[in-house]
Design an enzyme around this catalytic site. Sequence first.
Site, PDB file in Angstrom:
ATOM      1  N   ASP A   1      30.458  26.108  71.736  1.00  0.00           N
ATOM      2  CA  ASP A   1      29.143  26.449  71.301  1.00  0.00           C
ATOM      3  C   ASP A   1      28.308  26.080  72.677  1.00  0.00           C
ATOM      4  OD1 ASP A   1      26.452  26.920  70.944  1.00  0.00           O
ATOM      5  OD2 ASP A   1      26.577  26.252  68.583  1.00  0.00           O
TER       6      ASP A   1
ATOM      7  N   PHE B   1      25.250  20.571  65.487  1.00  0.00           N
ATOM      8  CA  PHE B   1      24.141  21.817  65.107  1.00  0.00           C
ATOM      9  C   PHE B   1      24.452  23.218  65.786  1.00  0.00           C
ATOM     10  CE2 PHE B   1      20.599  24.539  65.820  1.00  0.00           C
ATOM     11  CZ  PHE B   1      19.916  24.142  64.518  1.00  0.00           C
TER      12      PHE B   1
ATOM     13  N   LYS C   1      20.284  31.237  73.344  1.00  0.00           N
ATOM     14  CA  LYS C   1      19.067  30.749  73.966  1.00  0.00           C
ATOM     15  C   LYS C   1      18.753  30.967  75.557  1.00  0.00           C
ATOM     16  CE  LYS C   1      18.301  26.940  71.262  1.00  0.00           C
ATOM     17  NZ  LYS C   1      19.467  26.064  70.439  1.00  0.00           N
TER      18      LYS C   1
HETATM   19  C1  LIG Z   1      19.979  26.409  68.856  1.00  0.00           C
HETATM   20  C2  LIG Z   1      21.354  26.195  68.880  1.00  0.00           C
HETATM   21  C3  LIG Z   1      22.036  27.035  67.845  1.00  0.00           C
HETATM   22  C4  LIG Z   1      21.187  28.181  67.054  1.00  0.00           C
HETATM   23  O1  LIG Z   1      20.477  29.041  67.763  1.00  0.00           O
HETATM   24  P1  LIG Z   1      19.255  29.786  67.076  1.00  0.00           P
HETATM   25  O2  LIG Z   1      18.957  30.853  68.094  1.00  0.00           O
HETATM   26  O3  LIG Z   1      18.278  28.933  66.815  1.00  0.00           O
HETATM   27  O4  LIG Z   1      20.030  30.706  65.823  1.00  0.00           O
HETATM   28  C5  LIG Z   1      23.196  26.927  67.778  1.00  0.00           C
HETATM   29  N1  LIG Z   1      24.275  26.019  68.337  1.00  0.00           N
HETATM   30  C6  LIG Z   1      23.283  25.199  69.394  1.00  0.00           C
HETATM   31  C7  LIG Z   1      24.213  24.180  70.064  1.00  0.00           C
HETATM   32  C8  LIG Z   1      22.154  25.283  69.445  1.00  0.00           C
HETATM   33  O5  LIG Z   1      21.379  24.332  70.356  1.00  0.00           O
END
Ligand SMILES: *Cc1c(COP(=O)(O)O)cnc(C)c1O
Length: 418
Positions: free
Chosen positions: A245, A160, A274
């Site tokens: 990520d 994700f 985040k």
């Molecule tokens: C939440 C998340 C994203 C995307 O972040 P947004 O601010 O919602 O666009 C990307 N990678 C990971 C691992 C995430 O948990």
Amino acid sequence: MSTDPRDSEPAGGEPLVPVTAQTEAELARAAAHSAHNYDPLPVVLESAQGVWARGIDGVDYLDLLAGYSALNFGHAHPRLVEVARSQLGRLALTSRAFQHSLFADFCEAVSGLCGKEAVLPMNTGAEAVETALKLARRWGYDVKGVPPDQAEIITCAGNFHGRTIAIVGFSTDPDAHDGFGPYPPGFRTVEYGDAAAMAAAVTPNTVAVLVEPIQGEAGVLVPPDGYLRAVRELCDEHSMLMLADEIQSGLGRTGETFACDHEDVVPDVYILGKALGGGLVPVSAVVADWPVLRVIGPGQHGSTFGGNPLACAVAVEVVRMLGTGEYQRRSRELGAHLHTLLGALPSDRVTAVRGRGLWAGVQLAAGQPPARVICERLLARRILAKDAHEGTIRLAPPLVVERDEITWAVAQLTDALS
Ligand SMILES: *Cc1c(COP(=O)(O)O)cnc(C)c1O
């Protein structure tokens, strides 16, 4: 909220919280005029402090989702609110056409936190991932010498990384992926946690691998020991960039500043988001050394709001707070408590508990109700939690949670499972 909301109703024999008519009406009103891209639990929040969020029903709920880890420091952390408030009245937006007085502080702080040389600021996580993908492709052409338009990037099944066209193009989740094509080419997907599969997918045109050190949305999947190290070695061997990520796993969530730290692995590129915005503003960043980041020049990438003064002020404070190690330590110690308690859940109801630090994926046994139903039961027990895929309940409390709050929460979960 001056008193502990739990004092009024002890765990165990607590009455269940009903969904009120007012809550139902608010949900219906919102559903009538919003896209149905979410299916929220039946609660409407109106205020929050720390780990407790109050609904319009006047009930205090313990937040065990923490905005998918955007709220690592809890709701309305006084230090962050103070910094944001004072910056808001001074200077909130300049665009990057003009430099502002907090930009250098932000860049020093965030690159310093990562042990890297430089930062490219964006707003949301998906934007930062897109930025990292563009960066990797450009690096592939300019530095690695891949022929034009031939760059390949390896991604992992179950990933994700956000919701843009390019990102959902390599999602293996049908809900996220299907029906939005055509998708940009240039991505190859391999099994997560399988370094040999990744090695087999490498070609001379592979410029990068994009990996979550722990897969959050997939159900808090921790890869086998040594996996991140193997990915690092593969990248070194084939001159590819390791893009980590750490949007959900980073900034204290797992008990270290970054989840990569658990294997002493340093990626070429950290992707942050985040919690970098302190739960107050969207702030994301791509962090790397100059040999990588310098391939992007003026006009080649940008964002109107990226690196704005308000975002920078909050993020600088976030980095200061992480600098003491207190939040990482809390996550480690309280996470050990959480995992000990979760490990004692009955094995006929829960087959596995995954995660690190204050982050857990509770895998429900076959025959149990869907995780969504358990989350509804938890809501009736004044706990906010979210399912991650059908069979997993994801727990990720703010790192300011107290030990007895965790104990209480797991008692509620035990109750909800029976
Ligand atoms: C939440 C998340 C994203 C995307 O972040 P947004 O601010 O919602 O666009 C990307 N990678 C990971 C691992 C995430 O948990």
